[in-house]
Design an enzyme around this catalytic site. Structure first.
Site, short mmCIF file in Angstrom:
data_model
loop_
_atom_site.label_atom_id
_atom_site.label_comp_id
_atom_site.label_asym_id
_atom_site.label_seq_id
_atom_site.Cartn_x
_atom_site.Cartn_y
_atom_site.Cartn_z
N HIS A 158 41.48 55.63 40.83
CA HIS A 158 42.43 54.74 41.48
C HIS A 158 43.11 55.50 42.62
O HIS A 158 43.76 56.52 42.39
CB HIS A 158 43.47 54.25 40.48
N ALA A 216 47.58 43.80 36.49
CA ALA A 216 46.50 44.80 36.53
C ALA A 216 46.22 45.28 37.96
O ALA A 216 46.80 44.79 38.94
CB ALA A 216 45.24 44.22 35.90
N HIS A 217 45.30 46.23 38.07
CA HIS A 217 45.01 46.85 39.37
C HIS A 217 44.45 45.85 40.38
O HIS A 217 43.75 44.92 40.03
CB HIS A 217 44.08 48.06 39.22
N ASN A 218 44.82 46.05 41.64
CA ASN A 218 44.34 45.28 42.80
C ASN A 218 44.86 43.85 42.86
O ASN A 218 44.42 43.07 43.69
CB ASN A 218 42.80 45.24 42.84
#
Length: 198
Positions: free
Chosen positions: A70, A111-113
């Site tokens: 990440h 969550a990511h993005n």
């Protein structure tokens, strides 16, 4: 390397990692951890939050699951309010963004993005999977789940405990799991169960 704006209030037990930027008039309550993040002005972050940690991403093979690197950040724009015990992951290939004047209840996970627009309101226990995009003025009830890699338009309302797995157009009003138009859901519920629902 961390920048701290004027009139920031940081309570006991808070950890802010290197290269973070904290805006003016920010309130960070006890035991929150912030890394890899940019926090705008007039932001309030509740107790025991974790912001900017790596997300839940893996390359899966037969012998070992390799964690995805990440390199993105978590960005909370101006006037955002985050409840207690929330987790907002940093992005992997793009930043995770929470838009201006968005308010989040306790125990939400982003969550990511994920990219969330402005003026959204999320009740407790919301879960948004990776790389989802959410528009402006989106309201959700408690325990809503939003799938990954989907796009939700502007002014969408999602009833409590709904599960959203496909793209949603502007101005939709959803209910159920999988989520469908609220009025269609109520009609089908009455038809099959013969019970009143508001």
């Amino acid at each position: 390397g961390t920048i701290l704006g004027k009139n920031a209030f940081i309570s006991s037990g808070v950890f802010v990692g290197h290269n973070c930027s904290i805006g003016e008039n920010v309130v960070i309550e006890s035991n929150t951890v912030i890394t890899n993040s940019i926090i705008g002005d007039n932001v309030t972050i509740g107790r025991n939050c974790s912001i900017g940690q790596a997300g839940f991403g893996f390359a899966i093979n037969n012998t070992i699951n390799e964690a995805i690197f990440h390199k993105g950040r978590a960005i909370l724009q101006n006037n955002v309010k985050i409840g207690s015990n929330c987790c907002i992951d940093r992005g992997s290939f793009r930043d995770t963004v929470i838009g201006e004047n968005t308010h989040m209840d306790n125990m939400c996970h982003i969550a990511h993005n994920v990219v969330i627009g402005n003026n959204c309101v999320f009740a407790g226990c919301l879960g948004v999977a990776g790389s989802a995009t959410i528009g402006n003025f989106v309201f959700t009830g408690g325990q809503v789940g939003i799938g990954g890699h989907i796009k939700i338009g502007d002014r969408v309302k999602i009833a409590a405990q709904s599960g959203v797995f496909t793209n949603v157009d502007n101005d939709e009003n959803l209910m159920g799991s999988p989520a469908v138009n609220k009025f269609k859901y109520i009609k089908n519920f009455k038809k099959y169960y013969g019970r009143k629902i508001n």
